[in-house]
Design a protein around this motif. Structure first.
Motif, PDB file in Angstrom:
ATOM      1  N   ASP A  31       0.847  -2.722   9.705  1.00 28.27           N
ATOM      2  CA  ASP A  31       0.987  -3.002  11.131  1.00 28.27           C
ATOM      3  C   ASP A  31       2.208  -2.312  11.721  1.00 28.27           C
ATOM      4  N   LYS A  33       4.665  -2.908  14.548  1.00 27.52           N
ATOM      5  CA  LYS A  33       5.081  -4.046  15.380  1.00 27.52           C
ATOM      6  C   LYS A  33       5.703  -3.577  16.689  1.00 27.52           C
ATOM      7  N   SER A 106       5.628  -0.830  10.005  1.00 30.87           N
ATOM      8  CA  SER A 106       6.902  -1.429  10.388  1.00 30.87           C
ATOM      9  C   SER A 106       7.599  -1.995   9.155  1.00 30.87           C
TER      10      SER A 106
END
Length: 133
Positions: A31, A33, A106
């Protein structure tokens, strides 16, 4: 992320040195972020990059990367896990000699655990209990 995928897509894996006859371009993507309200769409949009189509396998980590995972064509779709710990646990079955790998996401996604697992692949697996003194 797009620039990193471009670099991976332009690499030349080594053929004929592992279990798999042809080296592969493999991405482990976590992911990203702090992208705001468009985060899901931005993750999904990675599926449409030219570089993405030139990869061999994409593994996804995290709930936002599930949007990309769901859009990947079957031949590119690796595994999806909720966490980097889960992805790192099965690393030996996901890679082979000759593969070129990108791990990106991230810092909070802890993809460093995946990188550490890859680095340890050359080490023997200790299946015996260490005697306590």
């Amino acid at each position: 992320m797009a620039a990193a995928l471009d670099v991976l897509a332009g690499t030349e894996p080594a053929d004929g040195i592992g279990r798999v006859a042809r080296g592969r371009r493999i991405a482990f993507l976590g992911d990203m972020k702090e992208l705001g309200p468009d985060a899901v769409a931005l993750h999904a949009g990675l599926a449409y990059l030219d570089a993405t189509a030139r990869l061999d396998v994409i593994h996804c980590v995290g709930p936002l990367m599930k949007a990309l995972y769901d859009l990947l064509p079957e031949q590119l779709r690796g595994d999806w896990t909720e966490s980097a710990e889960e992805m790192a646990d099965g690393i030996r079955g996901r890679l082979d000699a000759g593969d070129v790998v990108l791990a990106k996401g991230s810092l909070s996604m802890k993809l460093g655990l995946v990188v550490d697992a890859i680095r340890k692949m050359g080490h023997p697996v200790d299946t015996a209990e260490t005697p306590r003194s």
